[in-house]
Design an enzyme around this catalytic site. Structure first.
Site, PDB file in Angstrom:
ATOM      1  CG  HIS A 224      -2.037  -1.165   1.188  1.00  0.00           C
ATOM      2  ND1 HIS A 224      -3.174  -0.971   0.100  1.00  0.00           N
ATOM      3  CD2 HIS A 224      -2.064  -2.378   1.701  1.00  0.00           C
ATOM      4  CE1 HIS A 224      -3.762  -2.166   0.375  1.00  0.00           C
ATOM      5  NE2 HIS A 224      -3.145  -3.074   1.229  1.00  0.00           N
TER       6      HIS A 224
ATOM      7  CG  ASN B 141      -7.961  -4.377   0.549  1.00  0.00           C
ATOM      8  OD1 ASN B 141      -7.507  -3.441   0.631  1.00  0.00           O
ATOM      9  ND2 ASN B 141      -7.705  -5.608   1.046  1.00  0.00           N
TER      10      ASN B 141
END
Ligand code: NDP
Length: 493
Positions: A58, A131
Site C-alpha cells: 500500500h 479494501n
C-alpha cells in the site's frame, strides 16, 4: 499562504534569516565551498533525509478529509459513542492505495485498492483498514509475507513476474475468490470515487447491555461502481500515472464531495457456530440473502490535504485501534494485522507517530508511555507509573471492547474449522455464474488470459486452467482456449 508581492524572509529550520537562496559561501568566485555555510549544509542534510521508508504494501496512497454521519439508530447493536445517535458527525481521514506498486507507481494497474479510514471519535481514534474487495487472497496472517513476495519483484532481476503470481495463487486455491474479483473489471476501478470499500474482516459489536454481534462493514459508493476495462486502465498508465490521485483531488477542489453509504451485515453472536460458512474466514462473504445489509450512515470526503507528506504519507492506520463497543473476531488475518500495522508505523515513522497531527486523537490522551524520538506531547508533572498516589490516570473497566470465549484446547497450528458449505471455489463460482453479466465474464476470461500468457511457464499455465475450471467449467475452457489449449482436461492432466 505567502503573498507573492511581499514574501517572507527565507530562514533556516531554526528560524534564522538566510542571506542567499542561490549562492553558497565560497573563497572567491572559483574557490572551494565552505563547510561553515551551515545554512547550505543543513539544506543538503535535510534533503538527504526527506523520505521515510515507504510502506512494503500500500505504498502509493491518496487521501482526503471528511466526516461520518450516523443515519440510523444502531444502539441495539453497539455502544460505540461515535455511533450513539442519529445525526452525529465524526471527523474522518481516508487513505486509498494500490497494494503491490511502489511509491511512484501508476494508479490504474490491476490491483486491489486499500480503503483505510480513521474516525477521530471522542473516545480515541477508530481505524478501519479495509479494501475495495469483500474478501482476501489468504486466510492466515502467517502467509502474508509469502503472498506479497509473490506479487512483488523477483530476487535476481528485480522485475515483477506473472509466473510467480500464478504459481502462488494456484498452490493456494483459497485465493480463488479474491483472484476472481481482481481479474474482473473491479480490479481496475475507474476512479477511487467509483469503488466500494469493505471491512472484509468480520468484527464484533457490543451494545450497552453486553449483547454481542458479528458484523461486516460495506461502504457503497454513492457515485456508483465504475471500472476501466483492461485496455482503458493500461492506456491510463501511460496517459496519467497519477490519474486516481488527480481525480479525487480535482473533484474535492471543485466542491464535488465524494460520498459512501455505510451498510452493515449483522449476525447475532450465537449464529456463528452453525452458519453454513465459517464467518471468520476472510476468503468468504456472507451472502446478502443470509444477512441483508442495513444502511446506518454515510461517509463524505470534502477536504483535500494541505500537505501530502504530512497527511497522506505519514497517515498511520491500525486495525488494533478499536473504540469501546467495537472488537475483533477470530479471523486469523485480522489478528495478524492488529500486530503488524502498528509495528510498521513504529519502524516507518517512529515511536511517537501517534503524536503527529494527522494521527493524533482529537480526544484527550492520558498515557503512561513516555519519551522516545521526537516526543513533544507530555503530561507535565503527572505520575509516570501506575498505580500511584498522585492523581495519575486510572483505567476504566467498563470500557471493554467485545471479546469472545474459547474452550480450553491444546495449543496447535489449526486450520479454520470447515462449516457445512466451506470450500475454496464455491463462492468464486457463485460470483461468476450468478452475479456477473455475460460481458463481465468475457472480460474476466480475457483479463486472465492476457495476464497468464505473459511469461508464465506451461506447467503453471496447466495449473491456471485447472484452477479456473474448478471455479467454473465454462470459464476454465475459455481460459484454456485463450491460452492456446483446446481441451482443459487434456492440458490440465
Ligand atoms: P447477491 O446477488 O446478493 O450480491 C452480489 C453482490 O456482488 C452485489 O450486491 C455486488 O456487491 C457484487 N457485485 C455485483 N457485480 C459484481 C461484479 N461484476 N464483480 C464483483 N462483485 C459484483 O449475492 P450474494 O451476496 O449471495 O453473493 C454472491 C457473490 O457475490 C459472492 O460469492 C461474492 O463473490 C459476490 N459479492 C458478495 C458480497 C457480499 O457481501 N455478499 C459483496 C460483494 C460481492 P456490492 O453491492 O457490494 O457491490
Amino acid at each position: 499562504m505567502s503573498d507573492a508581492k511581499n514574501p517572507p524572509t527565507t530562514t533556516t529550520n531554526g528560524g534564522i534569516p538566510a542571506t542567499s537562496d542561490d549562492n553558497s559561501l565560497t573563497v572567491g568566485p572559483n574557490g572551494p565551498t565552505l563547510l561553515q555555510d551551515t545554512y547550505v549544509v543543513q539544506k543538503m542534510q535535510h534533503f538527504n533525509r526527506e523520505r521515510v521508508p515507504e510502506r512494503v504494501v500500500h505504498a502509493k496512497g491518496t487521501g482526503a478529509h471528511g466526516f461520518f454521519e450516523v443515519t440510523e439508530d444502531v444502539t441495539q447493536w453497539t455502544s460505540a459513542s461515535f455511533l450513539s445517535e442519529v445525526g452525529k458527525k465524526t471527523p474522518m481521514f481516508a487513505r486509498f492505495s494500490t497494494v503491490a506498486g511502489e511509491l511512484g507507481s501508476a494508479d490504474t494497474v490491476r490491483d486491489p485498492r486499500g480503503f483505510a479510514l480513521k474516525f477521530y471519535t471522542e473516545e480515541g481514534n477508530y481505524d478501519l483498514v479495509g479494501n475495495n474487495t469483500p474478501v482476501f487472497f489468504i486466510r492466515d496472517a502467517s502467509k502474508f509475507l509469502d503472498f506479497i513476495h509473490s506479487q512483488k519483484r523477483m530476487p535476481d532481476t528485480g522485475i515483477r513476474s506473472n509466473d510467480m503470481q500464478w504459481d502462488f495463487w494456484t498452490l493456494k486455491p483459497e485465493s480463488a475468490h479474491q483472484v476472481t474479483t481482481l481479474f474482473s473489471d473491479r480490479g481496475t476501478p475507474r476512479t477511487l470515487r467509483n469503488m466500494n470499500g469493505y471491512s472484509s474482516h468480520t468484527y464484533s459489536w457490543m451494545n450497552a447491555k453486553g449483547e454481542r454481534f458479528w458484523v461486516k462493514y460495506h461502504f457503497k459508493t454513492v457515485q456508483g461502481v465504475e471500472n476501466f476495462t483492461d485496455a482503458e486502465a493500461a492506456a491510463m498508465v501511460v496517459a496519467d500515472p497519477d490519474f486516481h490521485r488527480r481525480d479525487l483531488w480535482d473533484a474535492i477542489a471543485r466542491g464535488d464531495a465524494a460520498e459512501w453509504r455505510l451498510e452493515m451485515q449483522i449476525m447475532p453472536f450465537e449464529e456463528a457456530a452453525d452458519y453454513r460458512f465459517n464467518p471468520f474466514d476472510l476468503t468468504k462473504v456472507w451472502p446478502h440473502a443470509d444477512y441483508p445489509p442495513i444502511t446506518i450512515g454515510r461517509m463524505v470526503l470534502n477536504a483535500n490535504p494541505e500537505n501530502h507528506f504530512a497527511e497522506v504519507e505519514q497517515a498511520a492506520f491500525s486495525p488494533g485501534n478499536l473504540v469501546p463497543g467495537i472488537g475483533l473476531s477470530p479471523d486469523k488475518m485480522l489478528m495478524g494485522r492488529v500486530f503488524s500495522y502498528h509495528d510498521t508505523h513504529l519502524h516507518r515513522i517512529g515511536a511517537n507517530y501517534e503524536q503527529l497531527p494527522i494521527n493524533s486523537a482529537k480526544s484527550p490522551v492520558h498515557t503512561y508511555t513516555k519519551d522516545g524520538p521526537m516526543a513533544f506531547r507530555h503530561a507535565g508533572a503527572t505520575p509516570v507509573y501506575a498505580p500511584n498516589s498522585y492523581g495519575g490516570p486510572q483505567a476504566d473497566a467498563s470500557k471493554e471492547i467485545p471479546m469472545w470465549w474459547v474452550e480450553a484446547a491444546e495449543i496447535g497450528r489449526y486450520a479454520y474449522e470447515l462449516h457445512a458449505e466451506d470450500d475454496d471455489f464455491g463462492q468464486a463460482g457463485a460470483l461468476v455464474r450468478n452475479v456477473m453479466t455475460p460481458t463481465d465474464r468475457e472480460h474476466l476470461a480475457s483479463n486472465i488470459v492476457a495476464h497468464a500468457s505473459a511469461g508464465v511457464s506451461p506447467e503453471i499455465q496447466a495449473r491456471v486452467i485447472t484452477y479456473w475450471t474448478n471455479v467454473d467449467a465454462e470459464l476454465g475452457s475459455r481460459v484454456a482456449s485463450g491460452l492456446g489449449y483446446g481441451n482443459p482436461a487434456s492440458k490440465a492432466a
